[in-house]
Motif scaffolding. Structure first.
Motif, mmCIF file in Angstrom:
data_model
loop_
_atom_site.group_PDB
_atom_site.id
_atom_site.type_symbol
_atom_site.label_atom_id
_atom_site.label_comp_id
_atom_site.label_asym_id
_atom_site.label_seq_id
_atom_site.Cartn_x
_atom_site.Cartn_y
_atom_site.Cartn_z
ATOM 1 N N MET A 60 -3.063 -4.330 6.900
ATOM 2 C CA MET A 60 -4.310 -4.546 6.164
ATOM 3 C C MET A 60 -4.044 -4.596 4.661
ATOM 4 N N SER A 61 -3.120 -3.767 4.181
ATOM 5 C CA SER A 61 -2.781 -3.800 2.755
ATOM 6 C C SER A 61 -2.126 -5.129 2.390
ATOM 7 N N ALA B 133 6.283 5.414 6.942
ATOM 8 C CA ALA B 133 5.452 5.893 5.826
ATOM 9 C C ALA B 133 5.842 5.242 4.496
ATOM 10 N N GLY C 8 3.106 3.304 2.200
ATOM 11 C CA GLY C 8 2.769 3.706 0.837
ATOM 12 C C GLY C 8 2.971 2.568 -0.158
ATOM 13 N N LEU C 9 4.111 1.881 -0.014
ATOM 14 C CA LEU C 9 4.440 0.787 -0.936
ATOM 15 C C LEU C 9 3.375 -0.316 -0.880
ATOM 16 N N VAL D 256 -1.024 -0.365 10.976
ATOM 17 C CA VAL D 256 -2.365 -0.882 10.627
ATOM 18 C C VAL D 256 -2.584 -0.889 9.116
ATOM 19 N N PRO D 257 -2.363 0.248 8.407
ATOM 20 C CA PRO D 257 -2.515 0.184 6.941
ATOM 21 C C PRO D 257 -1.568 -0.817 6.279
ATOM 22 N N SER E 278 -2.570 -7.919 3.903
ATOM 23 C CA SER E 278 -3.626 -8.943 3.970
ATOM 24 C C SER E 278 -4.434 -8.942 2.683
ATOM 25 N N LEU E 279 -4.825 -7.734 2.231
ATOM 26 C CA LEU E 279 -5.606 -7.636 0.990
ATOM 27 C C LEU E 279 -4.821 -8.211 -0.188
ATOM 28 N N GLN F 270 1.275 8.188 13.938
ATOM 29 C CA GLN F 270 2.126 7.927 12.771
ATOM 30 C C GLN F 270 2.542 6.464 12.690
ATOM 31 N N ALA G 164 0.274 -0.185 0.342
ATOM 32 C CA ALA G 164 -1.046 0.290 -0.100
ATOM 33 C C ALA G 164 -1.099 0.328 -1.621
ATOM 34 N N TRP H 164 -1.610 4.062 13.592
ATOM 35 C CA TRP H 164 -2.819 4.305 12.782
ATOM 36 C C TRP H 164 -2.486 4.596 11.314
ATOM 37 N N ALA H 165 -1.399 5.352 11.075
ATOM 38 C CA ALA H 165 -1.048 5.663 9.681
ATOM 39 C C ALA H 165 0.066 4.764 9.164
#
Lengths: 244, 228
Positions: A113-114, A175, A179-180, A109-110, A116-117, A102, A182, A105-106
């Motif tokens: 990476m989000s 979380a 979510g925000l 990391v997301p 960064s994008l 949680q 991403a 990985w969830a």
């Protein structure tokens, strides 16, 4: 504690011998070896038993394995019964796996990476990625060190130490930013990737996204994003080749 | 059409191998993420821009993957390196789509090699069962190093395969053929659906899903406002 530095270094490769047989058990045994050195001289028979136990089946999130490793080493040194140490390890598998998945990985990391994008889409360059990799690895080392030290300090009370630590709170809260970020990154990245493309590219991308979403949502377990991507590519290649 | 020198291919092979072992064995430090792996590959090839674009598109796909425990998942790291080599080598519109297509294919195939690795490690453990039960530190050390070495060889093999396929792709497609212009936008669309699917799964329900919606609205506002 003697051997702590070497154990910490070995924890970085805890999944080096990951197998369906013992999962990260061999990595746990490998990381425990420097910490069990004192026991080898004092009680060789007990050391052999402790070593065998340290490499038995174990699985949890790799960054948090130090909690179980430290706790079981401390218990071995305090002469706790072998069966109780085995029960302790078994009890730690699921919670440390779930919390780590949680938070990292969830979650982390997301998020990274989000971000960064999004930063790249808004004009940031490769420097953003250097900062993200360095920052993430600093966190990874600090978490691994915290886990090992907390385990060594708590022994069989490690469950209490974990539940009163930052870990469950982080798992509950991560979380929302995941979510925000991403949500923010997805449209920005798509627009950036489609910029300067001919008219109609956005429409095609939108239609593809809609159909792919439906396939991923209702297509069953075998319909992964990667397979859907390959399917779309094959359709486009065939269309380009054979369309009148 | 641009061809990479042997020296650059060797450096890419080393980078892809490092990226490959980062996913599971060591150090699990984000190097295996397609955005990182592809950007560095682009930089090594002297085309950072293409590296970042290929990486960003593959990253959208990777955001749908939760690499947990014994589950089977694609391996995007070495695949991203091969994808960038192809995209940079083709050097024309549509090159990014072609590179990403190769990347997706390689990621799928590389995922199967992870299963082979896990089974090979398990066989090794089986053979050493008696020594392990007797508490042999030497046996544990041997198994650990054998596992890491095996993953190194696997990663090098996967990267070599990726570089070979990309090189063959550059030579076969050559200067002559035009690349389908629809490939990149279609893959961007699927990537968006993939990333959104992963985000919805992670968010679950209720307030968390609301925050995902707020993020999406903010991102769309920035796009429509011309900021991005």
């Amino acid at each position: 504690m003697k051997g702590e530095g070497r154990a910490l270094l070995r924890l970085m490769a805890i999944q080096g011998a990951w197998s369906y047989e013992r999962m990260i058990g061999i990595g746990m045994g490998f990381s425990a070896a420097p910490l069990l050195g004192d026991l080898e001289q004092a009680e060789p028979a007990r050391h052999r038993e402790a070593t065998a136990r340290s490499a038995e089946f174990f699985n949890c999130h790799p960054y948090l394995a130090g909690l179980a490793l430290g706790a079981s080493v401390r218990a071995e040194q305090e002469g706790v019964a072998g069966a109780q140490i085995q029960r302790l390890r078994t009890a730690l598998c699921s919670p440390l796996g779930a919390l780590g998945d949680q938070v990292f990985w969830a979650g982390l990391v997301p998020i990274l990476m989000s971000l960064s994008l999004a930063a790249i889409a808004l004009g940031g360059g490769g420097g953003v990625l250097v900062a993200v990799v360095l920052g993430y690895n600093l966190v990874r080392v600090l978490v691994t060190r915290w886990a090992l030290r907390t385990g060594l300090a708590s022994g069989v009370q490690v469950g209490r130490a974990v539940s009163s630590s930052w870990l469950p709170r982080a798992a509950a809260k991560v979380a929302v930013p995941a979510g925000l970020t991403a949500g923010l990154a997805i449209p920005l990245t798509a627009a950036w990737l489609l910029a300067a493309r001919p008219d109609g590219a956005g429409l095609l991308a939108g239609a593809s996204a809609g159909v792919a979403w439906l396939l991923l949502r209702f297509g069953g377990g075998r319909m992964t994003s990667l397979r859907v991507g390959l399917m779309f590519a094959v359709v486009i290649l065939l269309w380009t080749r054979f369309a009148p | 059409m641009i061809t990479a020198s042997v020296g650059i291919l060797v450096v890419l092979l080393l980078w892809g191998t490092l990226v490959g072992i980062d996913l599971v064995s060591v150090p699990q430090g984000l190097l295996a993420r397609p955005l990182i792996a592809a950007t560095v590959a682009g930089w090594l090839l002297g085309d950072l821009h293409t590296g970042i674009r290929v990486g960003a598109l593959l990253e959208l796909f990777a955001l749908d993957v939760l690499p947990v425990g014994a589950s089977r998942y694609p391996e995007y790291g070495p695949a991203s390196v091969g994808a960038v080599l192809l995209a940079v080598g083709l050097d024309r519109p549509g090159g990014i789509g072609a590179g990403v297509l190769l990347g997706l294919l390689l990621a799928l195939l590389a995922g199967y090699t992870l299963e082979w690795l896990r089974h090979a490690n398990a066989r090794d453990v089986h053979r050493t069962e008696d020594e392990l039960n007797a508490g042999s530190v030497a046996a544990i050390r041997r198994l650990q190093w054998a596992g890491i070495t095996r993953d190194l060889v696997r990663s090098a093999g996967v990267t070599a395969g990726a570089l070979l396929l990309a090189t063959v792709g550059i030579a076969r497609i050559g200067e002559a053929a035009s690349l389908p212009a629809a490939l990149t936008p279609a893959l961007v669309g699927v990537g968006v659906a993939a990333a959104l699917s992963g985000a919805v799964r992670n968010a679950g329900r209720g307030r968390r899903l609301l925050w995902l919606g707020i993020g999406l609205a903010a991102g769309l506002a920035l796009v429509l406002g011309g900021v991005a």
